[in-house]
Write a protein that holds these residues in place. Structure first.
Motif, PDB file in Angstrom:
ATOM      1  N   GLU A 160      -5.500   2.874   1.971  1.00 26.30           N
ATOM      2  CA  GLU A 160      -6.816   2.832   2.683  1.00 26.30           C
ATOM      3  C   GLU A 160      -7.847   3.321   1.956  1.00 26.30           C
ATOM      4  N   ASP A 161      -7.775   4.539   1.168  1.00 26.02           N
ATOM      5  CA  ASP A 161      -8.935   4.981   0.353  1.00 26.02           C
ATOM      6  C   ASP A 161      -9.391   4.143  -0.546  1.00 26.02           C
ATOM      7  N   LEU A 162      -8.411   3.439  -1.608  1.00 23.60           N
ATOM      8  CA  LEU A 162      -8.885   2.431  -2.512  1.00 23.60           C
ATOM      9  C   LEU A 162      -9.630   1.259  -1.795  1.00 23.60           C
ATOM     10  N   ALA A 163      -9.241   0.586  -0.705  1.00 18.73           N
ATOM     11  CA  ALA A 163      -9.835  -0.276   0.109  1.00 18.73           C
ATOM     12  C   ALA A 163     -11.157  -0.113   0.100  1.00 18.73           C
ATOM     13  N   GLY A 164     -11.749   1.079   0.672  1.00 14.96           N
ATOM     14  CA  GLY A 164     -13.026   1.571   0.736  1.00 14.96           C
ATOM     15  C   GLY A 164     -13.879   1.405  -0.383  1.00 14.96           C
ATOM     16  N   SER A 165     -13.246   1.686  -1.608  1.00 12.33           N
ATOM     17  CA  SER A 165     -14.040   1.563  -2.757  1.00 12.33           C
ATOM     18  C   SER A 165     -13.917   0.404  -3.684  1.00 12.33           C
ATOM     19  N   LEU A 166     -13.111  -0.480  -3.183  1.00 10.71           N
ATOM     20  CA  LEU A 166     -13.013  -1.823  -3.764  1.00 10.71           C
ATOM     21  C   LEU A 166     -13.779  -3.156  -3.304  1.00 10.71           C
ATOM     22  N   GLU A 167     -14.361  -3.912  -4.205  1.00 13.22           N
ATOM     23  CA  GLU A 167     -14.693  -5.087  -3.880  1.00 13.22           C
ATOM     24  C   GLU A 167     -13.878  -6.209  -4.517  1.00 13.22           C
ATOM     25  N   ALA A 168     -13.361  -7.206  -4.013  1.00 12.20           N
ATOM     26  CA  ALA A 168     -12.454  -8.354  -4.467  1.00 12.20           C
ATOM     27  C   ALA A 168     -12.848  -9.675  -3.717  1.00 12.20           C
ATOM     28  N   ASP A 169     -12.451 -10.735  -4.441  1.00 14.60           N
ATOM     29  CA  ASP A 169     -12.631 -11.993  -3.654  1.00 14.60           C
ATOM     30  C   ASP A 169     -11.647 -11.944  -2.780  1.00 14.60           C
ATOM     31  N   VAL A 170     -10.397 -11.592  -3.198  1.00 12.64           N
ATOM     32  CA  VAL A 170      -8.960 -11.739  -2.157  1.00 12.64           C
ATOM     33  C   VAL A 170      -8.403 -10.357  -2.230  1.00 12.64           C
ATOM     34  N   VAL A 171      -8.138  -9.816  -0.942  1.00 13.80           N
ATOM     35  CA  VAL A 171      -7.289  -8.455  -0.799  1.00 13.80           C
ATOM     36  C   VAL A 171      -5.963  -9.019  -0.054  1.00 13.80           C
ATOM     37  N   TYR A 172      -4.982  -8.569  -0.748  1.00 14.63           N
ATOM     38  CA  TYR A 172      -3.464  -8.714   0.028  1.00 14.63           C
ATOM     39  C   TYR A 172      -3.034  -7.416   0.199  1.00 14.63           C
ATOM     40  N   ALA A 173      -2.250  -7.516   1.207  1.00 15.03           N
ATOM     41  CA  ALA A 173      -1.724  -6.251   1.829  1.00 15.03           C
ATOM     42  C   ALA A 173      -0.340  -6.733   2.269  1.00 15.03           C
ATOM     43  N   ASP A 174       0.593  -5.883   1.799  1.00 16.08           N
ATOM     44  CA  ASP A 174       2.076  -6.125   1.980  1.00 16.08           C
ATOM     45  C   ASP A 174       2.632  -4.564   2.495  1.00 16.08           C
ATOM     46  N   PRO A 175       2.298  -4.019   3.673  1.00 13.55           N
ATOM     47  CA  PRO A 175       2.401  -2.633   3.842  1.00 13.55           C
ATOM     48  C   PRO A 175       3.901  -2.389   4.332  1.00 13.55           C
ATOM     49  N   PRO A 176       4.498  -1.272   4.424  1.00 12.16           N
ATOM     50  CA  PRO A 176       5.824  -1.072   4.926  1.00 12.16           C
ATOM     51  C   PRO A 176       5.746  -1.519   6.409  1.00 12.16           C
ATOM     52  N   TYR A 177       6.945  -2.195   6.653  1.00 14.69           N
ATOM     53  CA  TYR A 177       6.808  -2.607   8.227  1.00 14.69           C
ATOM     54  C   TYR A 177       8.274  -1.939   9.018  1.00 14.69           C
ATOM     55  N   THR A 178       8.979  -1.180   8.394  1.00 13.92           N
ATOM     56  CA  THR A 178      10.133  -0.504   9.069  1.00 13.92           C
ATOM     57  C   THR A 178       9.879   1.130   9.066  1.00 13.92           C
ATOM     58  N   LYS A 179      10.757   1.677   9.603  1.00 11.14           N
ATOM     59  CA  LYS A 179      10.793   2.931   9.590  1.00 11.14           C
ATOM     60  C   LYS A 179      11.237   3.560   8.443  1.00 11.14           C
ATOM     61  N   ARG A 180      11.715   2.688   7.499  1.00  3.47           N
ATOM     62  CA  ARG A 180      12.009   3.446   6.256  1.00  3.47           C
ATOM     63  C   ARG A 180      10.904   3.756   5.283  1.00  3.47           C
ATOM     64  N   GLN A 181      10.949   5.263   5.065  1.00  9.30           N
ATOM     65  CA  GLN A 181      10.022   5.459   4.089  1.00  9.30           C
ATOM     66  C   GLN A 181      10.227   5.448   2.645  1.00  9.30           C
ATOM     67  N   TYR A 182       9.685   4.760   1.845  1.00 11.18           N
ATOM     68  CA  TYR A 182       9.888   4.270   0.540  1.00 11.18           C
ATOM     69  C   TYR A 182      10.057   5.529  -0.494  1.00 11.18           C
ATOM     70  N   ALA A 183       9.247   6.510  -0.134  1.00 13.62           N
ATOM     71  CA  ALA A 183       9.149   7.716  -1.132  1.00 13.62           C
ATOM     72  C   ALA A 183      10.914   8.519  -0.984  1.00 13.62           C
ATOM     73  N   ALA A 184      11.275   8.468   0.105  1.00 14.25           N
ATOM     74  CA  ALA A 184      12.466   8.874   0.450  1.00 14.25           C
ATOM     75  C   ALA A 184      13.655   8.024   0.089  1.00 14.25           C
ATOM     76  N   TYR A 185      13.546   6.879   0.155  1.00 15.55           N
ATOM     77  CA  TYR A 185      14.601   5.771  -0.079  1.00 15.55           C
ATOM     78  C   TYR A 185      14.740   5.468  -1.650  1.00 15.55           C
ATOM     79  N   TYR A 186      13.821   5.794  -2.455  1.00 11.85           N
ATOM     80  CA  TYR A 186      13.597   5.646  -3.848  1.00 11.85           C
ATOM     81  C   TYR A 186      13.328   6.881  -4.653  1.00 11.85           C
TER      82      TYR A 186
END
Length: 351
Positions: free
Chosen positions: A216-242
C-alpha cells in the motif's frame, strides 16, 4: 528459482501474460506489488518491459533481485579481481562460484543450532527441518556469501542466496511450507544439499527495481503503465509459513519461540489474510494506484467474495473479469470442495 510457494502463479503465466500483455507493451513500466517468487515479474521482464517488483518478505525480494538485477548470468568480476575465486577460461565464473560453495567444510551456525536435531542440545526441542549435515552446509554457504558481500553486486549476492534457498527447500523436511516440520525424515530430506545453477536471467528491459515495502505504501509513490497485485487470499500468513527460509535470506539472529522455532512475524502480517480486514485493505490499495491499468489476481477461495471485489473495483473505472479453473491447494480439499477452484483476473482500466 523454483520454490514451492503458496499462491504461485507459475502455472498461470500463459493466462496472465496473454491477458495483461494486451495492455503492457515492450518498454513500458510494469509493477508487481506482491511479487512472491517473482514468476510474473520475471515473465514480463522477458517480454521487454521495465519491471518493478515488491514484496515485504526478504525471501521474496531476494529472489526478485536475482531475477531482475542480473543481465544474463553474472561473471562475478569482483570475486575474480579480489582473487576470491580462480580464473578458468574453460568454465563460467558462476559455475566456479557454485562449486566452491558446494565444497565448503560444514559450519556450525544458526540453522544448525535451531533448525536441525542439534537444537535439542541448545535448549530447544529437536527441530527436524533439516538434517544436521544439511543444516551445517546451509550455515557454511550462507556465511561465505556474507563474507563475499564487498565483492558482489546486489544481483550477484541475491542470485547466490536464491540458489541456497532453492537448495534448502529441496531438502527440507516439511510438507511444503514451514509452519511445522515432519516427525520422520522424508526421503528427499536425506539428500545432500547441493547448489545448482539457476536458469539464465533474462537480459531484456532496463531500469528494473526491487523493493521490500508494504504494498500500500509503495503504491502511493509509484507510477506505472500497468500495476499487478496478487495479494494473499487465505488466512495463512506468509511470514509465519516461510519463517525458516526468511531467516536464511535475512541472515539475522532472531529470537525464536515455540516448538517450531518461529521468528517474530507480527509486523509482517497482512490485513489481506483476515476476512474482516481484507476488503478495506483492497479498497485502500486500489485508492492509491497510479496507473493506466490495474490487474488483480484473486481466488474464489479467498477472504473477499467476488461480488465485493467487483463493487470495490468498479468504483474506480471500467472493470472486466477473466476466469480460469485452477488446481485447488491440497490442504483445502475438504469434502464439500472439488479439486478445482476458480482463479480470477480483474482488470480495471483507469485511463
Amino acid at each position: 528459482m523454483s520454490i514451492e510457494f503458496l499462491g504461485s502463479k507459475r502455472r498461470l503465466l500463459d493466462f496472465l501474460t496473454q491477458r495483461i500483455g494486451h495492455h503492457a507493451q515492450e518498454g513500458q513500466h510494469f509493477a508487481d506489488l506482491f511479487c512472491g517468487t517473482a514468476s510474473v515479474a520475471g515473465a514480463f521482464r522477458g517480454l521487454g518491459l521495465r519491471v518493478t517488483a515488491n514484496d515485504h518478505l526478504a525471501l521474496c525480494s531476494t529472489i526478485a533481485e536475482a531475477r531482475l538485477l542480473n543481465d544474463g548470468l553474472p561473471r562475478f568480476e569482483g570475486l575474480l579481481g579480489a582473487d576470491e575465486i580462480p580464473a578458468d577460461e574453460a568454465r563460467h565464473p558462476y559455475l566456479t562460484v557454485l562449486s566452491l560453495l558446494n565444497e565448503l567444510p560444514p559450519g556450525d551456525g544458526f540453522v544448525y543450532r535451531n533448525y536441525s536435531p542439534a537444537s535439542l542440545q541448545h535448549g530447544a526441542v529437536s527441530r527436524m527441518y533439516f538434517t544436521e549435515e544439511n543444516a551445517r552446509r546451509i550455515d557454511a554457504i550462507r556465511g561465505r556469501i556474507e563474507d563475499w558481500e564487498p565483492y558482489l553486486s546486489r544481483g550477484e549476492r541475491s542470485l547466490l542466496i536464491a540458489d541456497l534457498l532453492k537448495a534448502a527447500s529441496l531438502c527440507s523436511n516439511t510438507a511444503g511450507t514451514y509452519g511445522c516440520f515432519l516427525k520422520r525424515w522424508k526421503p528427499r530430506a536425506l539428500d545432500l544439499l547441493q547448489l545448482a545453477p539457476s536458469s539464465r536471467p533474462s537480459s531484456k528491459g532496463a531500469g528494473h527495481s526491487v523493493f521490500r515495502e508494504d504494498a500500500e505504501d509503495l503504491a502511493g509513490s509509484l507510477e506505472a503503465d500497468v500495476v499487478y497485485a496478487d495479494p494473499p487470499y487465505t488466512k495463512r500468513q506468509y511470514a509465519a509459513y516461510y519463517h525458516v527460509l526468511e531467516t536464511i535470506a535475512r541472515y539475522d539472529d532472531p529470537e525464536l519461540v515455540g516448538k517450531t522455532g518461529l521468528r517474530p512475524w507480527a509486523e509482517e502480517s497482512s490485513d489481506f489474510c483476515y476476512r474482516r480486514k481484507a476488503p478495506a485493505a483492497l479498497e485502500r490499495l486500489v485508492g492509491r494506484i497510479r496507473a493506466r491499468h490495474f490487474f488483480l489476481s484473486y481466488n474464489a477461495d479467498g477472504q473477499i467474495a467476488d461480488e465485493e471485489i467487483r463493487e470495490i473495483l468498479s468504483d474506480r473505472g471500467k472493470l472486466t473479469v477473466a476466469e480460469v479453473p485452477y488446481q485447488r491447494y491440497r490442504s483445502s480439499r475438504l469434502p464439500h470442495r472439488g479439486p478445482l477452484v476458480t482463479e480470477r483476473l480483474y482488470h480495471l482500466a483507469l485511463e
